[in-house]
Design an enzyme around this catalytic site. Sequence first.
Site, PDB file in Angstrom:
ATOM      1  N   TYR A 148      39.289 113.101  49.703  1.00  0.00           N
ATOM      2  CA  TYR A 148      38.034 112.785  49.089  1.00  0.00           C
ATOM      3  C   TYR A 148      37.318 111.455  49.787  1.00  0.00           C
ATOM      4  O   TYR A 148      36.241 111.544  50.055  1.00  0.00           O
ATOM      5  CB  TYR A 148      38.413 112.423  47.539  1.00  0.00           C
ATOM      6  CG  TYR A 148      37.385 111.972  46.764  1.00  0.00           C
ATOM      7  CD1 TYR A 148      36.465 113.049  46.274  1.00  0.00           C
ATOM      8  CD2 TYR A 148      36.892 110.890  46.348  1.00  0.00           C
ATOM      9  CE1 TYR A 148      35.206 112.963  45.372  1.00  0.00           C
ATOM     10  CE2 TYR A 148      35.968 110.571  45.427  1.00  0.00           C
ATOM     11  CZ  TYR A 148      35.078 111.697  44.920  1.00  0.00           C
ATOM     12  OH  TYR A 148      33.811 111.226  44.317  1.00  0.00           O
ATOM     13  N   ASP A 149      38.082 110.273  49.975  1.00  0.00           N
ATOM     14  CA  ASP A 149      37.445 109.329  50.589  1.00  0.00           C
ATOM     15  C   ASP A 149      36.931 109.368  51.820  1.00  0.00           C
ATOM     16  O   ASP A 149      35.744 109.079  52.161  1.00  0.00           O
ATOM     17  CB  ASP A 149      38.698 108.177  50.499  1.00  0.00           C
ATOM     18  CG  ASP A 149      39.140 107.688  49.277  1.00  0.00           C
ATOM     19  OD1 ASP A 149      38.900 108.508  48.231  1.00  0.00           O
ATOM     20  OD2 ASP A 149      39.895 106.816  48.939  1.00  0.00           O
ATOM     21  N   VAL A 190      40.138 107.924  33.507  1.00  0.00           N
ATOM     22  CA  VAL A 190      40.603 106.959  32.683  1.00  0.00           C
ATOM     23  C   VAL A 190      39.682 106.967  31.506  1.00  0.00           C
ATOM     24  O   VAL A 190      40.519 107.148  30.391  1.00  0.00           O
ATOM     25  CB  VAL A 190      40.648 105.478  33.076  1.00  0.00           C
ATOM     26  CG1 VAL A 190      39.070 104.832  33.428  1.00  0.00           C
ATOM     27  CG2 VAL A 190      41.446 104.581  32.188  1.00  0.00           C
TER      28      VAL A 190
HETATM   29  N1  LIG Z   1      32.237 111.000  37.839  1.00  0.00           N
HETATM   30  C1  LIG Z   1      32.057 109.867  38.601  1.00  0.00           C
HETATM   31  O1  LIG Z   1      32.517 108.913  38.223  1.00  0.00           O
HETATM   32  C2  LIG Z   1      31.547 109.946  40.060  1.00  0.00           C
HETATM   33  C3  LIG Z   1      31.890 108.586  41.030  1.00  0.00           C
HETATM   34  C4  LIG Z   1      31.466 108.667  42.298  1.00  0.00           C
HETATM   35  C5  LIG Z   1      30.946 109.889  42.943  1.00  0.00           C
HETATM   36  N2  LIG Z   1      30.742 111.018  42.162  1.00  0.00           N
HETATM   37  C6  LIG Z   1      30.389 112.168  42.766  1.00  0.00           C
HETATM   38  O2  LIG Z   1      29.545 112.733  41.935  1.00  0.00           O
HETATM   39  C7  LIG Z   1      29.236 114.152  42.001  1.00  0.00           C
HETATM   40  C8  LIG Z   1      29.689 114.951  40.715  1.00  0.00           C
HETATM   41  O3  LIG Z   1      30.773 114.323  40.439  1.00  0.00           O
HETATM   42  P1  LIG Z   1      31.009 114.778  38.707  1.00  0.00           P
HETATM   43  O4  LIG Z   1      31.955 113.677  37.964  1.00  0.00           O
HETATM   44  O5  LIG Z   1      30.060 115.420  38.020  1.00  0.00           O
HETATM   45  O6  LIG Z   1      32.464 115.799  38.912  1.00  0.00           O
HETATM   46  P2  LIG Z   1      32.543 117.073  38.391  1.00  0.00           P
HETATM   47  O7  LIG Z   1      33.828 117.683  39.052  1.00  0.00           O
HETATM   48  O8  LIG Z   1      32.344 117.449  37.179  1.00  0.00           O
HETATM   49  O9  LIG Z   1      31.227 118.164  39.294  1.00  0.00           O
HETATM   50  C9  LIG Z   1      31.505 118.575  40.700  1.00  0.00           C
HETATM   51  C10 LIG Z   1      30.753 119.999  40.549  1.00  0.00           C
HETATM   52  O10 LIG Z   1      30.814 120.488  41.945  1.00  0.00           O
HETATM   53  C11 LIG Z   1      31.005 121.806  41.938  1.00  0.00           C
HETATM   54  N3  LIG Z   1      31.874 122.282  43.150  1.00  0.00           N
HETATM   55  C12 LIG Z   1      33.078 121.843  43.547  1.00  0.00           C
HETATM   56  N4  LIG Z   1      33.154 122.297  44.874  1.00  0.00           N
HETATM   57  C13 LIG Z   1      32.318 123.071  45.041  1.00  0.00           C
HETATM   58  C14 LIG Z   1      31.907 123.897  46.339  1.00  0.00           C
HETATM   59  N5  LIG Z   1      32.739 123.919  47.093  1.00  0.00           N
HETATM   60  N6  LIG Z   1      30.730 124.822  46.009  1.00  0.00           N
HETATM   61  C15 LIG Z   1      29.815 124.547  44.830  1.00  0.00           C
HETATM   62  N7  LIG Z   1      30.303 123.639  43.991  1.00  0.00           N
HETATM   63  C16 LIG Z   1      31.358 122.817  43.900  1.00  0.00           C
HETATM   64  C17 LIG Z   1      32.018 121.875  40.655  1.00  0.00           C
HETATM   65  O11 LIG Z   1      32.280 123.226  40.283  1.00  0.00           O
HETATM   66  C18 LIG Z   1      31.547 120.897  39.568  1.00  0.00           C
HETATM   67  O12 LIG Z   1      30.637 121.829  38.857  1.00  0.00           O
HETATM   68  C19 LIG Z   1      30.522 114.300  43.231  1.00  0.00           C
HETATM   69  O13 LIG Z   1      29.957 114.568  44.170  1.00  0.00           O
HETATM   70  C20 LIG Z   1      31.385 113.188  42.903  1.00  0.00           C
HETATM   71  O14 LIG Z   1      32.232 112.968  44.084  1.00  0.00           O
HETATM   72  C21 LIG Z   1      31.042 111.050  40.664  1.00  0.00           C
END
Ligand SMILES: NC(=O)c1ccc[n+]([C@@H]2O[C@H](COP(=O)([O-])OP(=O)(O)OC[C@H]3O[C@@H](n4cnc5c(N)ncnc54)[C@H](O)[C@@H]3O)[C@@H](O)[C@H]2O)c1
Length: 316
Positions: A148-149, A190
């Site tokens: 991920y990172d 969390v």
């Molecule tokens: N929630 C947080 O605290 C947080 C923090 C930092 C970064 N982010 C980033 O924000 C974005 C959204 O995060 P989130 O919390 O909503 O996560 P989430 O897992 O709820 O949403 C991610 C979405 O991407 C879709 N997905 C995954 N792989 C895919 C692929 N190969 N093709 C098409 N769709 C795909 C999943 O089905 C899901 O709907 C991510 O990129 C995540 O890295 C989130």
Amino acid sequence: MKKLRDQVVVTGGAGFIGSHLCRKLLDQGKSVICIDNYFTGSRENILPLLENPFFETLRHDVCMQLYVEADAIYNLACPASPIHYQTDPVQTTKTSVHGAINMLGLAKRLGVKIFQASTSEVYGDPEIHPQTEEYWGNVNPIGPRSCYDEGKRCAETLFFDYHRQHKLRIKVGRIFNTYGPNMHPNDGRVVSNFIVQALEGRPLTIYGDGTQTRSFCYVDDLVEAITRLMDTDDSVTGPINLGNDGEFTMLELAEKVIALSGSSSKIEFRPLPQDDPMQRRPDLTKARDTLGWQPKVKLDDGLKETIAYFKKLLHS
Ligand SMILES: NC(=O)c1ccc[n+]([C@@H]2O[C@H](COP(=O)([O-])OP(=O)(O)OC[C@H]3O[C@@H](n4cnc5c(N)ncnc54)[C@H](O)[C@@H]3O)[C@@H](O)[C@H]2O)c1
């Protein structure tokens, strides 16, 4: 031909943050194409949007090329919680890297601007506190979190190379811990963990001694920041930290969740997992100065909304 509405693509639009972003963009009068493979996202998250004639969904994996027409692209597709992104770490890296390449290619072909949902995880286990955008991070390249990172770090590299090499208009937001309705109930993050445990009357599990700190941004504040970043002029590329700079220990969070949910749960302590950072808080100076934005929702208020969401979900 004159277009009445801007059409935007949101990858990961059926996920937690993506679903809120789609709603906000529709509220702003845009037409939205939600791209998702439903790995962690769900139809439920976007159910209220499906009636809107300007909302369209496409089941698609961003690791494959995509051909659609759009005026802007928000690239959020990627599982965000360790439980999910470690299920298939190779696929996680592919989603970040191939997904970025495909979406950047689409933005280049269309000549449109593109937002990347990057993450505070690019700072790894930070040696400076709070983290400014100039800090390069302290990331283990071969650990269980690296898919991920490092995937997200490589995506940032690609964004900036497309910007330098192809003059692409990019907007990179480094998102810190965000919470709110539509979070996955079993994602091991969390806030959702604590709330579900409290509502089910089970002990709240704290990893380590509970003195490690995190900041928590309510999702409404975050999507406001994301859309403001997208609307900045072309000179603004980011990376810009997006989050909330209020800092709470895990113990404080657990106690708040127990109190606000009226639960009688106790707190249990477990060993700290590998590469889990002790502290993390964004320096939001850039976001405040550039976007004229700052997080507004207090942790107690956001937790109340999130607890109400999970209560409904667990009883449905
Ligand atoms: N929630 C947080 O605290 C947080 C923090 C930092 C970064 N982010 C980033 O924000 C974005 C959204 O995060 P989130 O919390 O909503 O996560 P989430 O897992 O709820 O949403 C991610 C979405 O991407 C879709 N997905 C995954 N792989 C895919 C692929 N190969 N093709 C098409 N769709 C795909 C999943 O089905 C899901 O709907 C991510 O990129 C995540 O890295 C989130």
